[in-house]
Design a protein around this motif. Structure first.
Motif, PDB file in Angstrom:
ATOM      1  N   UNK A  29      94.825  49.207  14.711  1.00 45.83           N
ATOM      2  CA  UNK A  29      93.979  48.983  13.547  1.00 45.83           C
ATOM      3  C   UNK A  29      92.613  49.643  13.723  1.00 45.83           C
ATOM      4  N   UNK A  30      92.008  49.477  14.914  1.00 40.88           N
ATOM      5  CA  UNK A  30      90.700  50.056  15.156  1.00 40.88           C
ATOM      6  C   UNK A  30      90.748  51.582  15.132  1.00 40.88           C
ATOM      7  N   UNK A  31      91.862  52.163  15.585  1.00 44.18           N
ATOM      8  CA  UNK A  31      92.023  53.620  15.526  1.00 44.18           C
ATOM      9  C   UNK A  31      92.005  54.080  14.074  1.00 44.18           C
ATOM     10  N   UNK A  32      92.733  53.365  13.208  1.00 43.27           N
ATOM     11  CA  UNK A  32      92.766  53.715  11.789  1.00 43.27           C
ATOM     12  C   UNK A  32      91.381  53.554  11.163  1.00 43.27           C
ATOM     13  N   UNK A  33      90.717  52.454  11.504  1.00 43.11           N
ATOM     14  CA  UNK A  33      89.389  52.178  10.949  1.00 43.11           C
ATOM     15  C   UNK A  33      88.396  53.265  11.342  1.00 43.11           C
ATOM     16  N   UNK A  34      88.442  53.677  12.615  1.00 41.44           N
ATOM     17  CA  UNK A  34      87.521  54.731  13.067  1.00 41.44           C
ATOM     18  C   UNK A  34      87.881  56.069  12.447  1.00 41.44           C
ATOM     19  N   UNK A  35      89.168  56.350  12.361  1.00 38.02           N
ATOM     20  CA  UNK A  35      89.631  57.636  11.838  1.00 38.02           C
ATOM     21  C   UNK A  35      89.274  57.789  10.366  1.00 38.02           C
ATOM     22  N   UNK A  36      89.446  56.720   9.595  1.00 35.08           N
ATOM     23  CA  UNK A  36      89.220  56.775   8.157  1.00 35.08           C
ATOM     24  C   UNK A  36      87.841  56.250   7.761  1.00 35.08           C
ATOM     25  N   UNK A  37      87.043  55.878   8.742  1.00 33.67           N
ATOM     26  CA  UNK A  37      85.684  55.390   8.486  1.00 33.67           C
ATOM     27  C   UNK A  37      85.683  54.200   7.529  1.00 33.67           C
ATOM     28  N   UNK A  38      86.599  53.271   7.799  1.00 33.28           N
ATOM     29  CA  UNK A  38      86.729  52.073   6.976  1.00 33.28           C
ATOM     30  C   UNK A  38      85.625  51.074   7.339  1.00 33.28           C
ATOM     31  N   UNK A  39      85.288  50.202   6.410  1.00 28.76           N
ATOM     32  CA  UNK A  39      84.256  49.179   6.572  1.00 28.76           C
ATOM     33  C   UNK A  39      82.947  49.829   7.031  1.00 28.76           C
ATOM     34  N   UNK A  40      82.566  50.852   6.330  1.00 28.16           N
ATOM     35  CA  UNK A  40      81.307  51.533   6.635  1.00 28.16           C
ATOM     36  C   UNK A  40      80.590  51.830   5.330  1.00 28.16           C
ATOM     37  N   UNK A  41      79.346  52.221   5.427  1.00 26.84           N
ATOM     38  CA  UNK A  41      78.563  52.540   4.236  1.00 26.84           C
ATOM     39  C   UNK A  41      77.501  53.551   4.600  1.00 26.84           C
ATOM     40  N   UNK A  42      77.089  54.298   3.612  1.00 22.98           N
ATOM     41  CA  UNK A  42      75.994  55.236   3.823  1.00 22.98           C
ATOM     42  C   UNK A  42      74.715  54.448   4.154  1.00 22.98           C
TER      43      UNK A  42
END
Length: 406
Positions: A29-42
């Protein structure tokens, strides 16, 4: 008896298997989140504003001033802490919020979902019964459950009557006023400001509140008074911090001094800009807390300390107790005081809030206070690292494995 042991071994095996499965799922899950920049904001970079600033390093002094400001509030108290303990200090704080709400002051109070685990349901219910608008920030959520649990709101913000603001590293509880024996002395950095800078804090507080719960009502009025010190707030959610830090470090001409409880500079952009600064003759110094309130963070720092020394930087460990401040001083021209630790978690996982101060007079005023932190520290040398015992090396091994989450 053999049947019993087989049963125990089977249960232990199931627990280990299930734990490894959860770890595997988490890493995927963390790999996907980092790869797709999930749960992030400018990043939100607020305009340069002018306020009158005060710096606090002592928890008792900060609490006295903060509690007094809240006591004198007439209209609004908007306040967020990452963590609130369950002790007499926090109870005094919570009782004060209830009292002000009873007086008709609009009190909005939030705490991080994980950082607020010590806040009892009884206290939560009492706050609501007294009319305090209360919520937790950053509840776990699907589909990225593990990532949302890791994603904490590490900011600390307060706006009182739209005139007074607070930002920094302190939380609420006994340990933050040096009353927890196991931890001893607690040193931190927190800003109090009066002036138009409260507008930026209020906007960020409102944004965070409405992201977690609707219905936030802005302060009755917000100060437009221009103070003496130019400063700029910036809020980060996983992105933009390394860009801003690189710009700071690239602009340094003489010195870069970094204060942080933890020293795990895993971001390559940040690290490479520090190495470049050192190579061009800029003095680069770090101060971190030799004693820590978190496991493995000291040992996880050792490889980075060794790299820092090899690249001509100097690292000092604070030894008087716990150092929890977060600050960066560039020459005598820029001073950052905020909530961002110099570690992987602040760089890549948590929500942070920094104040960049451009007033040389204010910097000159507080610089002796910052330099005094080195009096209660010792330089970490290569020989110290070479003499680490096997226990430290084992801890370092495990620290290396999970440094992304430290």
């Amino acid at each position: 008896m053999k049947t019993f042991f087989k049963w125990v071994i089977g249960i232990i095996g199931l627990i280990i298997t299930f734990t490894l499965f959860l770890v595997f799922v988490r890493e995927i899950e963390m790999f996907i989140v980092r790869k797709q920049n999930v749960i992030s904001a400018e990043p939100k970079r607020y305009p340069v504003q002018y306020s009158n600033l005060e710096l606090f390093t002592n928890g008792k002094e900060l609490n006295n001033r903060l509690f007094n400001d809240i006591s004198n509030a007439k209209n609004d108290v908007h306040i967020y802490f990452f963590s609130v303990s369950n002790d007499q200090v926090s109870h005094k704080f919570l009782n004060l919020l209830k009292k002000k709400s009873d007086e008709g002051v609009k009190v909005y109070f939030a705490v991080d979902w994980l950082g607020g685990t010590l806040l009892s349901h009884k206290q939560e219910n009492l706050l609501k019964e007294h009319g305090v608008h209360f919520t937790y920030f950053n509840y776990p959520s699907l589909p990225y459950l593990f990532a949302s649990i890791d994603h904490r709101n590490h900011r600390r913000m307060a706006v009182i009557d739209g005139k007074i603001g607070y930002v920094g590293g302190f939380n609420i509880g006994k340990k933050y006023i040096s009353q927890k024996k196991r931890l001893g002395h607690w040193e931190d950095l927190h800003l109090r400001l009066e002036g138009e800078g409260v507008q930026s804090i209020e906007k960020q507080f409102g944004y965070d509140w409405n992201s977690n719960r609707s219905g936030f009502v802005q302060a009755k009025s917000l100060s437009t008074v221009k103070g003496h010190s130019a400063h700029q707030f910036a809020a980060y959610t996983k992105t933009g911090l390394n860009t801003d830090y690189k710009q700071l470090f690239d602009g340094a001409k003489k010195s870069i001094t970094i204060y942080s409880p933890y020293f795990i500079p895993s971001d390559k952009v940040i690290w490479n800009s520090l190495v470049d600064a050192s190579k061009r003759g800029v003095t680069v110094k770090f101060l971190y807390s030799k004693k820590s309130d978190a496991p493995l963070v000291e040992e996880a720092a050792y490889p980075y300390i060794e790299k820092a020394i090899k690249n001509g930087m100097k690292v000092y460990g604070y030894t008087k107790g716990i150092f929890h401040g977060k600050s960066i001083l560039i020459d005598d021209s820029v001073l950052m005081i905020g909530t961002t630790n110099f570690d992987s978690r602040s760089f890549h996982i948590t929500d942070e809030f920094n104040c960049y101060i451009y007033d040389k007079n204010f910097i000159k005023k507080v610089e002796p206070t910052l330099q005094n932190e080195f009096i209660n520290s010792t330089e970490i040398t290569k020989s110290f690292l070479d003499k680490l015992d096997w226990k430290d090396k084992i801890k370092q091994f495990f620290g290396d494995l999970i440094e992304y989450y430290l």
